[in-house]
Design an enzyme around this catalytic site. Structure first.
Site, PDB file in Angstrom:
ATOM      1  N   LYS A 130      50.357  38.931  51.254  1.00 30.24           N
ATOM      2  CA  LYS A 130      50.112  40.419  51.059  1.00 30.24           C
ATOM      3  C   LYS A 130      50.978  41.250  51.898  1.00 30.24           C
ATOM      4  O   LYS A 130      51.155  40.693  53.105  1.00 30.24           O
ATOM      5  CB  LYS A 130      48.617  40.575  51.269  1.00 30.24           C
ATOM      6  CG  LYS A 130      47.818  39.630  50.240  1.00 30.24           C
ATOM      7  CD  LYS A 130      46.488  40.496  49.366  1.00 30.24           C
ATOM      8  CE  LYS A 130      45.780  39.637  48.733  1.00 30.24           C
ATOM      9  NZ  LYS A 130      46.083  39.731  47.344  1.00 30.24           N
TER      10      LYS A 130
ATOM     11  N   LYS B  73      49.725  34.000  31.769  1.00 34.56           N
ATOM     12  CA  LYS B  73      51.052  34.896  31.667  1.00 34.56           C
ATOM     13  C   LYS B  73      52.013  34.243  30.998  1.00 34.56           C
ATOM     14  O   LYS B  73      52.370  32.997  30.946  1.00 34.56           O
ATOM     15  CB  LYS B  73      51.536  34.822  33.357  1.00 34.56           C
ATOM     16  CG  LYS B  73      50.529  35.797  34.315  1.00 34.56           C
ATOM     17  CD  LYS B  73      51.127  36.010  35.724  1.00 34.56           C
ATOM     18  CE  LYS B  73      50.217  36.448  36.655  1.00 34.56           C
ATOM     19  NZ  LYS B  73      50.125  37.910  36.703  1.00 34.56           N
TER      20      LYS B  73
ATOM     21  N   LYS C 266      37.271  32.042  38.736  1.00 34.51           N
ATOM     22  CA  LYS C 266      37.334  31.969  40.657  1.00 34.51           C
ATOM     23  C   LYS C 266      36.742  33.134  41.078  1.00 34.51           C
ATOM     24  O   LYS C 266      36.759  34.130  40.994  1.00 34.51           O
ATOM     25  CB  LYS C 266      39.020  31.704  41.020  1.00 34.51           C
ATOM     26  CG  LYS C 266      39.631  33.029  41.295  1.00 34.51           C
ATOM     27  CD  LYS C 266      40.895  32.691  42.187  1.00 34.51           C
ATOM     28  CE  LYS C 266      40.821  33.769  43.215  1.00 34.51           C
ATOM     29  NZ  LYS C 266      41.652  34.674  42.900  1.00 34.51           N
TER      30      LYS C 266
ATOM     31  N   HIS D 229      46.593  29.751  41.798  1.00 35.69           N
ATOM     32  CA  HIS D 229      47.362  30.051  41.243  1.00 35.69           C
ATOM     33  C   HIS D 229      48.942  29.290  41.459  1.00 35.69           C
ATOM     34  O   HIS D 229      49.655  28.759  40.536  1.00 35.69           O
ATOM     35  CB  HIS D 229      47.879  31.518  41.397  1.00 35.69           C
ATOM     36  CG  HIS D 229      46.581  32.367  41.113  1.00 35.69           C
ATOM     37  ND1 HIS D 229      45.659  32.258  40.054  1.00 35.69           N
ATOM     38  CD2 HIS D 229      46.169  33.818  42.015  1.00 35.69           C
ATOM     39  CE1 HIS D 229      44.830  33.231  40.144  1.00 35.69           C
ATOM     40  NE2 HIS D 229      45.080  33.916  41.127  1.00 35.69           N
TER      41      HIS D 229
ATOM     42  N   ARG E 280      22.345  44.064  35.327  1.00 32.09           N
ATOM     43  CA  ARG E 280      20.997  44.237  35.631  1.00 32.09           C
ATOM     44  C   ARG E 280      20.572  45.572  35.251  1.00 32.09           C
ATOM     45  O   ARG E 280      19.496  45.809  34.764  1.00 32.09           O
ATOM     46  CB  ARG E 280      21.053  44.128  37.121  1.00 32.09           C
ATOM     47  CG  ARG E 280      19.583  44.148  37.881  1.00 32.09           C
ATOM     48  CD  ARG E 280      19.569  43.614  39.120  1.00 32.09           C
ATOM     49  NE  ARG E 280      20.480  42.724  39.701  1.00 32.09           N
ATOM     50  CZ  ARG E 280      20.870  42.300  40.905  1.00 32.09           C
ATOM     51  NH1 ARG E 280      20.416  43.311  41.751  1.00 32.09           N
ATOM     52  NH2 ARG E 280      21.607  41.217  41.014  1.00 32.09           N
TER      53      ARG E 280
ATOM     54  N   GLU F 196      53.151  39.820  47.187  1.00 34.11           N
ATOM     55  CA  GLU F 196      52.546  40.927  46.871  1.00 34.11           C
ATOM     56  C   GLU F 196      52.933  41.903  47.675  1.00 34.11           C
ATOM     57  O   GLU F 196      52.855  41.772  48.941  1.00 34.11           O
ATOM     58  CB  GLU F 196      51.008  40.971  46.708  1.00 34.11           C
ATOM     59  CG  GLU F 196      50.662  39.899  45.641  1.00 34.11           C
ATOM     60  CD  GLU F 196      49.145  39.772  45.474  1.00 34.11           C
ATOM     61  OE1 GLU F 196      48.630  40.287  44.657  1.00 34.11           O
ATOM     62  OE2 GLU F 196      48.490  39.230  46.417  1.00 34.11           O
TER      63      GLU F 196
ATOM     64  N   HIS G 147      43.984  32.984  35.735  1.00 29.55           N
ATOM     65  CA  HIS G 147      44.631  34.079  34.938  1.00 29.55           C
ATOM     66  C   HIS G 147      46.329  33.959  35.206  1.00 29.55           C
ATOM     67  O   HIS G 147      46.856  34.181  34.051  1.00 29.55           O
ATOM     68  CB  HIS G 147      44.600  35.491  35.388  1.00 29.55           C
ATOM     69  CG  HIS G 147      45.159  36.180  36.675  1.00 29.55           C
ATOM     70  ND1 HIS G 147      44.554  35.967  37.698  1.00 29.55           N
ATOM     71  CD2 HIS G 147      45.912  36.755  36.552  1.00 29.55           C
ATOM     72  CE1 HIS G 147      45.448  36.540  38.547  1.00 29.55           C
ATOM     73  NE2 HIS G 147      46.287  37.098  37.742  1.00 29.55           N
TER      74      HIS G 147
HETATM   75  C1  BG6 Z   1      44.157  37.123  42.366  1.00 28.02           C
HETATM   76  C2  BG6 Z   1      43.816  37.229  43.604  1.00 28.02           C
HETATM   77  O1  BG6 Z   1      43.381  35.916  41.820  1.00 28.02           O
HETATM   78  O2  BG6 Z   1      45.395  37.283  42.026  1.00 28.02           O
HETATM   79  C3  BG6 Z   1      44.408  38.568  44.381  1.00 28.02           C
HETATM   80  O3  BG6 Z   1      42.329  37.184  43.993  1.00 28.02           O
HETATM   81  C4  BG6 Z   1      45.456  38.733  43.818  1.00 28.02           C
HETATM   82  O4  BG6 Z   1      44.288  38.503  45.721  1.00 28.02           O
HETATM   83  C5  BG6 Z   1      45.708  38.496  42.365  1.00 28.02           C
HETATM   84  O5  BG6 Z   1      46.205  40.027  44.260  1.00 28.02           O
HETATM   85  C6  BG6 Z   1      47.360  38.342  41.995  1.00 28.02           C
HETATM   86  O6  BG6 Z   1      47.620  38.480  40.420  1.00 28.02           O
HETATM   87  P1  BG6 Z   1      48.632  38.979  39.707  1.00 28.02           P
HETATM   88  O7  BG6 Z   1      48.407  38.730  38.468  1.00 28.02           O
HETATM   89  O8  BG6 Z   1      48.657  40.702  40.037  1.00 28.02           O
HETATM   90  O9  BG6 Z   1      49.821  38.524  40.295  1.00 28.02           O
END
Ligand code: BG6
Length: 481
Positions: free
Chosen positions: A330, A181, A147, A239, A50, A215, A177
């Protein structure tokens, strides 16, 4: 030297070109592809957002992003100069009229056009529509979205309908994503390029499967988004579901987008509904230095989960009777993503003095230290009689393939696949919807049950109920760290 598959020249428009994902992932990934020589020298990247900004200001902005997110040793000044030379910028009103004509002028005819919608999902439909209306979407165009692809089945269907009003399914690239990997793709190589595992890959030999994405970071600055989403929508629906599909699917007849995606879809459709009793929700609480989940979100009474564990079953010939346990959270003790295939024990032990019996296990480690481990039982060396010991047969990719083996970031591969027109590692619309259907049923059961998430210590190994979910089946989770 890694083999580079050349791609044809392209114009890539990044909507939200000054946003966080662009800065962190998209632009650094493109830079890296340029450095290794995959990106054609006349390819162009056009940031669209924008704010008014000159081309020069955008180039400086990108230069700063590269400084922040790419190590100095991998960032030669001459490469940076070449890269920013390929950039352009247009100020654009995503849902209005302003800037579209100018964008059109910047695009070349007859080259691959990719429109990367690195913006909130509420803008997806409007942008797609304008791309069509203004004639900017050509048959050689692709649209890339990521997403959250919906919040539930209904919104996902709406989103799919909006996208497909302007683009054909084979032009729509839905990123997860995790599919980019390296080790995730290696799972397919492991399963379908080796004859060794496939005969064992079924309920007959597999006791259970554990899929973990743990995580150590918390929600930190993302509380606003995360609190409306929670671990179920943020991680499991996409994922972990993708990892489950690739682990469980039948061998596709060909390594082609629809052949692979058909098989994944069949897995999702074969998932049993999950009773609430087979799920665990958790939320981290403060522990020493580490703050609690609630410190990072607006609502002091939030009941959003930062941890989920689920036991699920796939009702088909291959997997009936083998539970798949999923967990993600998390602020756990460590950072670990892995798929563990735990094989059944020997039918009869001839070593009765060994009280603890554990079957072989195949561990596919996504991060950190990507690699594959096979857990075996051997004789404990020495004269002490027939004592058994578990040892890992370990292949860390960095060791096996040498320190220079290129493990590209997921986004590098995925963006280049968009340019190449290869949808294998992208989700099809029906897959996303089927995953939501399954997810929605669990979310609805939680809502109905009205149970709060169980608190777990920040930096710990998750809620107690999660351990119990395994114990009651006579199993246990693998260690996170
Ligand atoms: C994202 C989530 O899609 O994937 C995050 O929104 C998460 O909350 C992340 O931390 C984890 O991705 P990676 O590649 O770090 O395992």
């Amino acid at each position: 030297v890694a083999r580079i598959i050349p791609v044809e020249t392209f114009d890539l428009v990044i909507f939200g070109g000054t946003g966080d994902l662009a800065r962190r992932k998209i632009l650094p990934s493109l830079f890296h592809r340029m450095v290794v020589g995959q990106m054609p020298t006349d390819a162009r990247i056009i940031g669209a957002a924008r704010g008014k900004m000159t081309r020069k200001a955008f180039q400086e902005f990108v230069e700063e992003s590269l400084e922040e997110f790419i190590d100095e040793s991998e960032r030669k000044p001459e490469d940076v100069k070449t890269f920013v030379g390929q950039l352009d910028y247009v100020a654009l009103d995503a849902l209005g009229e302003g800037g579209w004509e100018e964008l059109g002028k910047k695009l070349r005819k007859d080259v691959v056009r990719a429109f990367y919608l690195s913006v909130g999902p509420s803008l997806f439909g409007g942008i797609a529509e304008r791309l069509k209306k203004t004639g900017l979407a050509t048959p050689k165009s692709r649209i890339v979205v990521e997403k959250p692809l919906g919040h539930d089945l209904e919104s996902a269907q709406k989103l799919n309908a909006q996208l497909s009003a302007s683009f054909k399914e084979n032009q729509i690239y839905r990123i997860d994503h995790y599919l980019g990997k390296e080790t995730v793709q290696n799972l397919m190589a492991l399963r379908f390029a080796n004859a060794l595992f496939e005969p064992l890959w079924s309920a007959q030999h597999v006791d259970h499967v554990q899929i973990t994405v743990a995580e150590n970071i918390g929600v930190e600055g993302r509380g606003g988004y995360y609190d409306k989403s929670g671990a179920m929508r943020d991680m499991i629906q996409n994922h972990l579901m993708q990892l489950l599909c690739l682990t469980a699917m039948e061998p596709p007849a060909r390594f082609e987008p629809n052949a692979v995606r058909d098989e994944k879809l069949k897995v999702i459709r074969a998932l049993d509904p999950v009773p609430a009793a087979d799920t665990v929700r958790g939320q981290y609480r403060a522990n020493g230095e580490d703050g609690s989940y609630l410190d990072h979100v607006e609502n002091p009474d939030s009941t959003t989960e930062s941890y989920v564990a689920i036991k699920t079953q796939i009702s088909n010939w291959r997997w009936a009777g083998t539970p798949f346990y999923l967990r993600t959270g998390k602020k756990l003790r460590g950072r670990l993503s892995e798929i563990a295939i735990i094989f059944k024990d020997v039918p009869h032990s001839i070593f009765p003095e060994v009280d603890e019996k554990r079957g072989n296990a195949l561990i596919i480690r996504l991060q950190p230290d990507e690699g594959i481990t096979l857990r075996m039982t051997i004789k404990d060396p020495g004269p002490g009689g027939m004592r058994l010991k578990e040892v890992p047969l370990d292949m860390t990719f960095a060791d096996a393939l040498g320190p220079n083996a290129e493990v590209a970031d997921a986004y590098e591969r995925l963006i280049m696949d968009v340019i190449r027109g290869n949808q294998t590692l992208f989700m099809r619309g029906d897959e996303v919807e089927a995953a939501w259907e399954w997810t929605d049923a669990i979310l609805a059961a939680w809502e109905k049950g009205g149970k709060k998430p169980q608190a777990y210590d920040a930096g710990g190994s998750g809620p107690e109920d999660s351990l119990a979910l395994m114990h009651r089946d006579g199993r246990r989770w693998r260690e996170i760290a």
